[in-house]
Design a protein around this motif. Sequence first.
Motif, PDB file in Angstrom:
ATOM      1  N   THR A  22     -41.900  57.815 -21.363  1.00  0.00           N
ATOM      2  CA  THR A  22     -42.915  57.493 -22.374  1.00  0.00           C
ATOM      3  C   THR A  22     -42.290  56.840 -23.607  1.00  0.00           C
ATOM      4  OG1 THR A  22     -42.792  59.766 -23.192  1.00  0.00           O
ATOM      5  CG2 THR A  22     -44.582  59.252 -21.650  1.00  0.00           C
ATOM      6  N   GLU A  23     -41.083  57.280 -23.974  1.00  0.00           N
ATOM      7  CA  GLU A  23     -40.390  56.680 -25.120  1.00  0.00           C
ATOM      8  C   GLU A  23     -40.018  55.227 -24.831  1.00  0.00           C
ATOM      9  OE1 GLU A  23     -37.856  60.126 -27.328  1.00  0.00           O
ATOM     10  OE2 GLU A  23     -37.249  59.689 -25.252  1.00  0.00           O
ATOM     11  N   LEU A  24     -39.593  54.986 -23.609  1.00  0.00           N
ATOM     12  CA  LEU A  24     -39.222  53.637 -23.195  1.00  0.00           C
ATOM     13  C   LEU A  24     -40.452  52.719 -23.211  1.00  0.00           C
ATOM     14  CD1 LEU A  24     -36.636  52.233 -22.271  1.00  0.00           C
ATOM     15  CD2 LEU A  24     -37.236  52.800 -19.941  1.00  0.00           C
ATOM     16  N   ILE A  25     -41.551  53.221 -22.675  1.00  0.00           N
ATOM     17  CA  ILE A  25     -42.789  52.441 -22.660  1.00  0.00           C
ATOM     18  C   ILE A  25     -43.285  52.199 -24.083  1.00  0.00           C
ATOM     19  CG2 ILE A  25     -45.243  52.509 -22.002  1.00  0.00           C
ATOM     20  CD1 ILE A  25     -44.330  53.844 -19.371  1.00  0.00           C
ATOM     21  N   TYR A  26     -43.217  53.225 -24.937  1.00  0.00           N
ATOM     22  CA  TYR A  26     -43.623  53.065 -26.331  1.00  0.00           C
ATOM     23  C   TYR A  26     -42.828  51.958 -27.007  1.00  0.00           C
ATOM     24  CZ  TYR A  26     -44.407  54.046 -31.259  1.00  0.00           C
ATOM     25  OH  TYR A  26     -44.724  53.910 -32.590  1.00  0.00           O
ATOM     26  N   PHE A  27     -41.504  51.964 -26.810  1.00  0.00           N
ATOM     27  CA  PHE A  27     -40.645  50.955 -27.427  1.00  0.00           C
ATOM     28  C   PHE A  27     -41.056  49.545 -26.980  1.00  0.00           C
ATOM     29  CE2 PHE A  27     -36.995  48.142 -27.532  1.00  0.00           C
ATOM     30  CZ  PHE A  27     -36.483  48.350 -28.800  1.00  0.00           C
TER      31      PHE A  27
END
Length: 156
Positions: A22-27
């Motif tokens: 989710t952090e990767l997608i958010y970035f």
Amino acid sequence: MTLKLVVSAPFKSMRKEQLKKTELIYFLTIDKRWMNNDQAGKIIRMAIKEGLLEESGNHLKPSFSASDVEIPLGYKPSSDIFETEPNPVDILISEIAEKRSVNAGEVVAEINSVIKNVFDTNLEFEAAAVIVARKYRVDFSDKIPKFLKNVNETNV
């Protein structure tokens, strides 16, 4: 190379060894606004398939040192990144970097320097990459048909 740049950007920016999906997608989607959720998911799947990302639990970590990847200032991936066929320019850049024992960022900088300083920005990136490859005696003959196709599509 382009996929490696996109994958390394969030890890470098957040200074973390691993990130949640989710952090990767958010970035990729909200922080940088490089793509939508579906495209970010596809990038993650492609990176896992190519061995650039490793899954451990619900975390992802790069299989390479993300801190060693040079990300050009103002970098934004093009839609070409979603092509399943590897970009021949990226392959050529990697081959030049490997032959010279430098990172790909230095090769890209030299290519950009040729474009700007030698040809006053009147040269396609592919052509400048060929000039640099020739300088270091890296074979590029197998990539010429794809380069010509890309240049012709761009200039239509």
